[in-house]
Write an enzyme that holds these catalytic residues in place. Structure first.
Site, PDB file in Angstrom:
ATOM      1  N   GLN A  35       0.808  -1.223   0.000  1.00 37.96           N
ATOM      2  CA  GLN A  35       0.000   0.000   0.000  1.00 37.96           C
ATOM      3  C   GLN A  35       0.838   1.269   0.000  1.00 37.96           C
ATOM      4  OE1 GLN A  35      -3.059   0.599  -0.573  1.00 37.96           O
ATOM      5  NE2 GLN A  35      -3.812  -1.503  -0.569  1.00 37.96           N
ATOM      6  N   THR A  83       8.903 -18.851 -17.189  1.00 39.39           N
ATOM      7  CA  THR A  83       9.020 -17.708 -18.087  1.00 39.39           C
ATOM      8  C   THR A  83       8.256 -16.516 -17.519  1.00 39.39           C
ATOM      9  OG1 THR A  83       9.220 -19.164 -20.002  1.00 39.39           O
ATOM     10  CG2 THR A  83       8.588 -16.872 -20.422  1.00 39.39           C
ATOM     11  N   CYS A 121      -9.944  -8.138  -0.315  1.00 39.57           N
ATOM     12  CA  CYS A 121      -9.283  -9.428  -0.523  1.00 39.57           C
ATOM     13  C   CYS A 121     -10.044 -10.572   0.124  1.00 39.57           C
ATOM     14  CB  CYS A 121      -7.857  -9.364   0.023  1.00 39.57           C
ATOM     15  SG  CYS A 121      -6.862  -8.093  -0.773  1.00 39.57           S
TER      16      CYS A 121
END
Length: 389
Positions: A182, A241, A329
């Protein structure tokens, strides 16, 4: 972004900046794998390393100290796996973290329950350094990992990381991690000056694409075990990758955030303060959380006694204003805030908490739209109060 709505939920995610979107689009046209040695691969590698350098500059470290991840949660989980090591120190046997940490720390570690302790915070949400010092002294014979977020995602309370690190260094065998998700791009972050061993970032909080983050390790600090094993990418710590377009976007967002940091902090703190004053004018009994602490310049967390938070969110949303009740969340759930509970806020007041968080595309009209909608959200409360009188 359209002005049909006022988006004031930047602490959940910041809209991607146009320059970042353009950088992502350019990266999508690069055909090579960054690990390939031909010209196309070298071009992809150059873009990757340029982004790494820009993220490194945001926190004042060398590029090779930055390991790209899928986001802040993955980065924090890796740090809190118990595999973090500083040269010359034994592995941490216990984890200490503040009572207001994000779930990626509080629930994302791999330490046994009996080896984890919460450090209390003050009524303003700032770590209680006296309690921390007491715990460090009591555990003087044990190697520790201490995790203290740089700033709280709900209230914006900024933690005194340099003071915390000084206490931990006096203990001698403590590794220090900070979830800086944050704080990055909103306040200055100088990792070496703060004395941190590990720092974690998430790109979408400062206008990069979702799904990219970084783990930053101090000199002499390593992860004993790779958290993704495979081909050896990202210093053999996070193999596979790399997602080059997202990483390039994070690099461009970091560049812009660093270049505009002071100017944006001043602009957003002024706008936040004007919104706060407007809220207090509409509801004199409003409670601003962490009002006595240093706060992120973009964050206001407020509640009005008796106001139904979830109902107010709906009223605001229907009026074209996007805010939240706290962390985004929890799969869209509205639950009691662990942060406000740790600060000693009564459950009925915490249930009415609203978080307004601003960012690069927030303007005066958004603030006015919020205050107008907020006044409408208050009307049922004032009607009930009038009937009760």
């Amino acid at each position: 972004m359209s002005r049909a709505r006022a988006y004031l939920d930047y602490n959940a995610t910041a809209p991607v900046r146009p320059a970042v979107a353009a950088a992502v689009a350019r990266a999508l046209t690069l055909p090579g794998n960054p690990s390939s040695i031909h010209a196309e691969g070298r071009a992809a590698r150059a873009a990757l390393e340029e982004a790494r350098a820009r993220v490194a500059e945001l926190v004042n470290v060398r590029p090779e100290q930055v390991i790209f991840t899928s986001g802040g949660t993955e980065a924090a989980n890796a740090v809190l796996s118990g595999d973090l090591r500083r040269r010359g120190l034994p592995p941490p046997a216990r984890l200490l973290h503040t009572a207001t940490e994000h779930p990626c720390v509080a629930a994302g570690h791999r330490f046994p329950d009996g080896a984890v302790e919460e450090v209390p915070v003050t009524a303003d949400g700032v770590i209680d350094c006296a309690s921390l010092e007491t715990r460090l002294a009591a555990l003087a014979d044990q190697p520790l990992l201490l995790s203290v977020h740089a700033a709280n995602n709900e209230t914006g309370a900024v933690q005194p990381l340099a003071d915390v690190a000084a206490l931990a260094r006096a203990h001698g065998r403590t590794l220090i991690h900070s979830d800086a998700v944050q704080a990055a791009g909103k306040i200055p972050l100088d990792m070496p000056a703060l004395g941190l061993d590990a720092l974690t970032l998430s790109g979408h909080k400062f206008a990069a694409p979702k799904g990219v983050g970084a783990l930053v390790l101090a000199e002499g600090v390593t992860l004993e075990t790779a958290f993704l094993r495979g081909g050896g990418q990202e210093r053999r710590q996070r193999c596979g990758t790399e997602c080059l377009p997202a990483i390039v976007g994070m690099g461009e967002a970091a560049r812009i955030a660093r270049a505009t940091l002071d100017r944006e902090a001043a602009r957003l703190s002024d706008l936040r303060d004007r919104i706060e004053a407007g809220v207090r004018a509409l509801a004199p009994d409003a409670v601003v959380f962490a009002a006595g602490a240093p706060r992120l310049p973009n964050t206001l967390s407020v509640a009005v006694p008796g106001l139904d938070g979830p109902a107010a969110l709906i009223v605001l949303d229907l009026a074209g204003v996007a805010v939240s009740s706290g962390s985004a969340c929890s799969s869209g759930k509205v639950a009691r805030s662990a942060t406000l509970a740790a600060m000693g806020v009564a459950a009925d007041l915490a249930g009415g908490a609203l978080r307004v968080s601003l960012g690069w595309n927030t303007v005066d009209a958004d603030a006015a739209c919020f205050l107008d909608a907020f006044e409408r959200a208050l009307q049922p409360l004032y009607k009930r109060r009038g009937q009760a009188a």
